[in-house]
Design an enzyme around this catalytic site. Sequence first.
Site, PDB file in Angstrom:
ATOM      1  N   ASP A  84      44.904  36.389  27.586  1.00 50.53           N
ATOM      2  CA  ASP A  84      44.213  37.643  27.840  1.00 50.53           C
ATOM      3  C   ASP A  84      45.078  38.752  27.224  1.00 50.53           C
ATOM      4  OD1 ASP A  84      42.417  39.548  29.034  1.00 50.53           O
ATOM      5  OD2 ASP A  84      43.889  39.823  30.634  1.00 50.53           O
ATOM      6  N   ASP A 126      42.234  50.340  28.037  1.00 46.64           N
ATOM      7  CA  ASP A 126      41.149  51.299  28.254  1.00 46.64           C
ATOM      8  C   ASP A 126      41.636  52.506  29.053  1.00 46.64           C
ATOM      9  OD1 ASP A 126      39.339  49.738  26.890  1.00 46.64           O
ATOM     10  OD2 ASP A 126      38.517  48.796  28.684  1.00 46.64           O
ATOM     11  N   ASP A 145      45.332  37.382  33.981  1.00 47.96           N
ATOM     12  CA  ASP A 145      45.644  38.140  35.200  1.00 47.96           C
ATOM     13  C   ASP A 145      44.409  38.506  36.012  1.00 47.96           C
ATOM     14  OD1 ASP A 145      44.969  41.374  34.822  1.00 47.96           O
ATOM     15  OD2 ASP A 145      45.146  40.266  32.963  1.00 47.96           O
ATOM     16  N   ASP A 160      44.844  42.826  28.194  1.00 47.87           N
ATOM     17  CA  ASP A 160      45.209  43.875  29.154  1.00 47.87           C
ATOM     18  C   ASP A 160      45.924  43.288  30.368  1.00 47.87           C
ATOM     19  OD1 ASP A 160      44.146  46.004  27.706  1.00 47.87           O
ATOM     20  OD2 ASP A 160      42.144  45.725  28.561  1.00 47.87           O
ATOM     21  N   ASP A 165      38.448  41.078  27.012  1.00 47.34           N
ATOM     22  CA  ASP A 165      37.301  41.982  27.149  1.00 47.34           C
ATOM     23  C   ASP A 165      37.675  43.413  26.772  1.00 47.34           C
ATOM     24  OD1 ASP A 165      34.711  42.636  27.634  1.00 47.34           O
ATOM     25  OD2 ASP A 165      34.862  42.650  29.821  1.00 47.34           O
TER      26      ASP A 165
END
Length: 321
Positions: free
Chosen positions: A72, A83, A245, A74, A163
């Site tokens: 992942d 973001d 996470d 972030d 994402d």
Amino acid sequence: MGKPCVLLRESPLKYLHGDSLVHCCRSRAPSLPSPPVCPAPRGTTPQGPKMTTLCDLTHAAPQEQRFLVLFDFDETIINVSSDDAVVCALPGQQLPEWLKNCFREGHYNEHMQKVLAYMAEQGVSEDGIRSVLEKIPPTPGLLNLFQYLQSNQQDFELLVVSDANMFFIETWLEHAGVRPLFRKIFTNPASFDATGQLMLLPFHSHSCSRCPDNMCKQVIMQEYLSYRQKERGGTPYQGVFYIGDGANDVCPSMALGPRDTAFPRRDFPMHSLLQGMQQSQSFKANMVPWASGEDIVDYLRKIMKERRDLCTRGDERVEQI
């Protein structure tokens, strides 16, 4: 294990091109983002983190690589949400209340499209966004993990499944000097239009009820495993390692098998959710919580030693025969 997630439209792997994908469809996480915390990493220069010890990296991904490692982005590779961090590029370094209140549950990608449009209206440029991204600190120990994986790149194939979006991820990875480590990045497409606005699109659509509308990481992982196995002449990976996470990292973890390992960041949502599933039949993989990338390095070293010892014992038995 639960029913595998199924794509509603064509697999995005159909559109594989270079190091990224051309995607289809619309709409990330099921909760309003936390107030932004502007990154001020300790121990880094104003230019942000750099992995200067990695030299002469290549995109080479030998077909013999035994293990697949999925990251992942972030709060896994970087220590904050990208973001949230980019909001610091705004003149007031925060979003207005009316924009925060526009968020709809389950439609985070759509919300970020509005955030990026607002930032463009406020005069935030590509250089402004890039500058903030480059200052985001890595998660503790992650650069050491990358060093270990780079020194053993003949054994490990690396992916990002996130994402976030392509511009945020590639900007950070390139500045940190680790982009060549990753064979592919699977994320929401994003590029600047003629007016200077960063345009964000969803990755795909799917039928998984556990995941946000725009991305199911289990679908991506399963499609990629199938695609690569064919490329490798039918040879599967000896093991799959998933490092994450968040709650949206649980779905791909549920598709892992007994030879695979999920690495949830300790005390983050993925960790607590998988703890609750460990006794159930739906979760079959090993679980190794981590607080630092060093924890993952220690586990990978242990796995590699066990595999080497097993091969040595096998060779000795053959010689005895």
